[in-house]
Scaffold this motif. Sequence first.
Motif, PDB file in Angstrom:
ATOM      1  N   LEU A 117       0.715  -1.046   0.018  1.00  0.00           N
ATOM      2  CA  LEU A 117       0.060   0.082  -0.142  1.00  0.00           C
ATOM      3  C   LEU A 117       0.688   1.377  -0.033  1.00  0.00           C
ATOM      4  O   LEU A 117       0.632   2.278  -0.448  1.00  0.00           O
ATOM      5  N   SER A 118       1.950   1.126   0.709  1.00  0.00           N
ATOM      6  CA  SER A 118       2.983   2.344   0.635  1.00  0.00           C
ATOM      7  C   SER A 118       3.660   2.816  -0.541  1.00  0.00           C
ATOM      8  O   SER A 118       3.978   3.729  -1.148  1.00  0.00           O
ATOM      9  N   ASN A 119       3.956   1.501  -1.458  1.00  0.00           N
ATOM     10  CA  ASN A 119       4.591   1.547  -2.680  1.00  0.00           C
ATOM     11  C   ASN A 119       3.358   2.315  -3.766  1.00  0.00           C
ATOM     12  O   ASN A 119       3.748   2.923  -4.328  1.00  0.00           O
ATOM     13  N   ASP A 120       2.141   1.958  -3.346  1.00  0.00           N
ATOM     14  CA  ASP A 120       1.056   2.262  -4.136  1.00  0.00           C
ATOM     15  C   ASP A 120       1.026   3.978  -3.943  1.00  0.00           C
ATOM     16  O   ASP A 120       0.741   4.610  -5.017  1.00  0.00           O
ATOM     17  N   MET A 121       0.951   4.158  -2.911  1.00  0.00           N
ATOM     18  CA  MET A 121       0.872   5.761  -2.618  1.00  0.00           C
ATOM     19  C   MET A 121       2.037   6.450  -3.353  1.00  0.00           C
ATOM     20  O   MET A 121       2.006   7.524  -3.867  1.00  0.00           O
ATOM     21  N   ALA A 122       3.397   5.867  -3.134  1.00  0.00           N
ATOM     22  CA  ALA A 122       4.308   6.551  -3.910  1.00  0.00           C
ATOM     23  C   ALA A 122       4.173   6.517  -5.479  1.00  0.00           C
ATOM     24  O   ALA A 122       4.781   7.309  -5.990  1.00  0.00           O
ATOM     25  N   LYS A 123       3.748   5.414  -5.952  1.00  0.00           N
ATOM     26  CA  LYS A 123       3.373   5.447  -7.316  1.00  0.00           C
ATOM     27  C   LYS A 123       2.397   6.547  -7.789  1.00  0.00           C
ATOM     28  O   LYS A 123       2.607   7.063  -8.705  1.00  0.00           O
ATOM     29  N   ARG A 124       1.433   6.626  -7.025  1.00  0.00           N
ATOM     30  CA  ARG A 124       0.168   7.548  -7.297  1.00  0.00           C
ATOM     31  C   ARG A 124       0.917   8.992  -7.167  1.00  0.00           C
ATOM     32  O   ARG A 124       0.744  10.032  -7.960  1.00  0.00           O
ATOM     33  N   TYR A 125       1.956   8.968  -6.141  1.00  0.00           N
ATOM     34  CA  TYR A 125       2.561  10.444  -6.131  1.00  0.00           C
ATOM     35  C   TYR A 125       3.450  10.793  -7.308  1.00  0.00           C
ATOM     36  O   TYR A 125       3.546  11.904  -7.772  1.00  0.00           O
TER      37      TYR A 125
END
Length: 387
Positions: A287-295
């Motif tokens: 989930l943290s990686n997903d937030m980073a990708k969305r950023y």
Amino acid sequence: MQLMRNHLKQIFPRVNDAHAGLLMQRGLTDWEESEKSIKAQLINTIANVTASDLYLLAFNRWLDATHEDGNENFATVTAKVDGRLFTGLSLGGTLETGATTHHTYGMPMLAGSSVKGAVRSYTEHLFAERNEDGTLKFEKSDNTNKIIVQEQKQQILDLLFGADNDDGDDDSQGDAGYLIWHDAWWIPMVNDQGSLLTGNDYKPFVGDVVTVHHPKYYNRELDEALNMEHPVPNQQVAIQGSFYFVIEGEQKWVHFARELLKETIANVGLGSKGSSGYGYFALDDTLSNDMAKRYGKGVAIDTSGDPLAAIRQVIKYLDETQLIDSLSSKKNKFFESLALDKDNTEDIQSVVQVVLDEHSDLVASWASIDAKNTKKAYKFIQDNIPK
């Protein structure tokens, strides 16, 4: 007794993306002496509310402004509620209990002051002086027991969370601390195309029932709890899903505060009814990686210093399963998403170079794994290592 105008009652059954906070405050259509069925209908309506496209835009804007990858003075934590969360029960409204929601968008939120208070309480226990038997030391302060913090740790506590007004000056408000603990936003989940996911697992609210087994004892009508009392089930609105926490301040201190926040939400939780298992969070690297990708999708990528920066922005956040699939069964789609040619040697070697830069230890561990896709991904890398 009718509580809602007829014109509103006609459109009310079609509600699916209304302001949930407004529904909790004004959504009861009628009142009766025994209105449990009407409340159940309202809770069901609230539980079917989904995040709007407007909220998604607002969240993405907040993410772009605060994510730590592009802002060294921010530290962030992304965590999923492990079960369900109660917060803002005392807000009341037509349901007698409520939930904390964003004033503008109606989605769940955790007030920064509440997050700060919970982490401070956890930290005070870590920094507390202890008796020989390991129990905490307390002192009397304003008729309450206050934890005695180790003297050498008190300055750290004051810096992170602020200091009380101890000089007797009624006009002084004390020190708020050096860090800003922002409100935690509920995370709207999206698919690969960036569109909102709206299934039941992706909705923010869910109906729940909390049963009071000893009502007379809790109302002080009995001196002790008796199993002869009739349990009273109470309908509630709980929260599910994930939250995005943000701390702002000097870099080293926000990183330290982030670790304390992680321990707090995992070990003691947030919100109400923690003793019943509510309010605990699970930290999720995916989930943290997903937030980073969305950023990363919301900011321009500077390739002047690193020609492979655009590829790196995608590959560095892939977990093991995603990386293996991207280099094996989903290779064609992966290269297409990077705007690269899967048959071009230079493009292939660029991808392999970035994979080795970001995941070298992981790739090395694949050498002894017999799984089909893992072997295929490992061979692809070995055959295309840049000379």
